[in-house]
Motif scaffolding. Structure first.
Motif, short mmCIF file in Angstrom:
data_model
loop_
_atom_site.label_atom_id
_atom_site.label_comp_id
_atom_site.label_asym_id
_atom_site.label_seq_id
_atom_site.Cartn_x
_atom_site.Cartn_y
_atom_site.Cartn_z
N LEU A 145 13.64 -3.97 -3.54
CA LEU A 145 13.27 -2.59 -3.23
C LEU A 145 12.24 -2.60 -2.12
N GLY A 146 12.30 -1.59 -1.27
CA GLY A 146 11.30 -1.48 -0.21
C GLY A 146 11.23 -0.07 0.32
N PHE A 147 10.03 0.37 0.69
CA PHE A 147 9.83 1.68 1.30
C PHE A 147 9.48 1.49 2.77
N TYR A 148 10.15 2.26 3.63
CA TYR A 148 9.90 2.13 5.05
C TYR A 148 9.08 3.30 5.61
N GLU A 149 8.86 4.32 4.82
CA GLU A 149 8.06 5.46 5.29
C GLU A 149 7.38 6.13 4.11
N HIS A 150 6.07 6.32 4.23
CA HIS A 150 5.31 7.04 3.21
C HIS A 150 3.93 7.32 3.76
N GLY A 151 3.17 8.18 3.06
CA GLY A 151 1.82 8.49 3.46
C GLY A 151 0.85 8.31 2.32
N GLU A 152 1.12 7.32 1.45
CA GLU A 152 0.25 7.08 0.30
C GLU A 152 -1.04 6.39 0.72
N GLY A 157 -1.98 3.66 -3.57
CA GLY A 157 -0.53 3.88 -3.55
C GLY A 157 0.16 3.12 -2.44
N GLY A 158 -0.62 2.83 -1.36
CA GLY A 158 -0.06 2.07 -0.25
C GLY A 158 0.30 0.65 -0.60
N GLU A 159 -0.07 0.21 -1.81
CA GLU A 159 0.29 -1.13 -2.27
C GLU A 159 1.80 -1.29 -2.50
N VAL A 160 2.54 -0.20 -2.33
CA VAL A 160 4.00 -0.34 -2.40
C VAL A 160 4.51 -1.25 -1.28
N ASP A 161 3.68 -1.46 -0.26
CA ASP A 161 4.05 -2.34 0.84
C ASP A 161 3.66 -3.80 0.59
N ASN A 162 2.94 -4.05 -0.48
CA ASN A 162 2.47 -5.40 -0.78
C ASN A 162 3.64 -6.29 -1.18
#
Length: 238
Positions: A145-152, A157-162
């Motif tokens: 799973l991966g998110f390519y766009e967000h404003g967390e 919440g930005g740890e979704v990119d970790n």
């Protein structure tokens, strides 16, 4: 003079910008499936991926829609190309669900489906998160799973990119007894728990983002999302 220069630059650079957006989308699709190899051309790697359009109302392929020109985000905002969700249905807080969606299939050497990559989006704490979730050929085991766009919030919440958090997704199960069970928990997953196969480590200090991710994943893998398509794909009726 400045206006002419800026306008000219915008027109001249637009094809390059569009090409870069397309390349970035392909990179994110490959990364979500755990297939991205650094140092190898993204275009070459993407040759093994086939884009198809799915009719979300029937759960079957829509061969009359061109995947190369279909704009899924635009369709989601167009009342003529989307359905309004009821409050009960709208688990992901997206208001409308597009009638068609792009999916990406990876076949093995025998021509059988090896991975299924699905677009997902939904509201977190501050923003709508856009990403992809990849499933193995059983349409139940998460490949990535991966998110390519967000404003967390960075660091929360930005740890979704970790990468370490994203690495906790592969191997998890989606469905249990016909229901979508995969989701984030508060804190770390207890590996000895009977529910561990369906649980993902939470995001410290980002309860609402974590809840939003659980909701959007469960929506898109549920009956109002891709579940009918996945069932049809497994039975050969897609």
């Amino acid at each position: 003079v400045c206006s002419v220069i800026v306008s000219t630059a915008a027109v001249v650079l637009k094809p390059a910008q569009e090409a870069n957006k397309t390349l970035d989308r392909k990179r994110n699709i490959l990364a979500a499936a755990g297939m991205l190899q650094e140092g190898v051309s993204v275009e070459d790697q993407f040759q093994q991926v086939t884009a198809r359009v799915v009719d979300m109302r029937t759960g079957r392929f829509a061969d009359d829609v061109d995947p190369d020109s279909f704009d899924q985000r635009k369709a989601a905002k167009d009342p003529a190309q989307s359905d309004r969700l009821t409050a009960e249905q709208d688990q992901a807080k997206i208001s409308r669900r597009e009638n068609h969606a792009l999916v990406y299939l990876v076949n093995d050497a025998q021509g059988e489906v090896d991975k299924i990559i699905l677009p997902i989006h939904g509201y977190g704490l501050w923003s709508t998160l856009y990403g992809f979730i990849a499933l193995e050929s059983d349409a139940n085991t998460v490949a990535g799973l991966g998110f390519y766009e967000h404003g967390e919030t960075p660091g929360l919440g930005g740890e979704v990119d970790n990468p370490r958090w994203k690495a906790s997704w592969p191997g998890k199960q989606v469905y249990r007894d016909g229901e979508v069970e995969v989701g984030l928990v508060k804190g770390a997953v207890d590996s000895s728990s009977a529910d561990a196969d369906w649980q993902i480590d939470g995001l410290a200090g980002a309860t609402l983002t974590a809840r939003g991710i659980t909701n959007l994943v469960q929506f898109w893998l549920g009956n109002d999302g891709f579940e009918p398509f996945l069932n049809n794909l497994k039975s050969g009726e897609a």
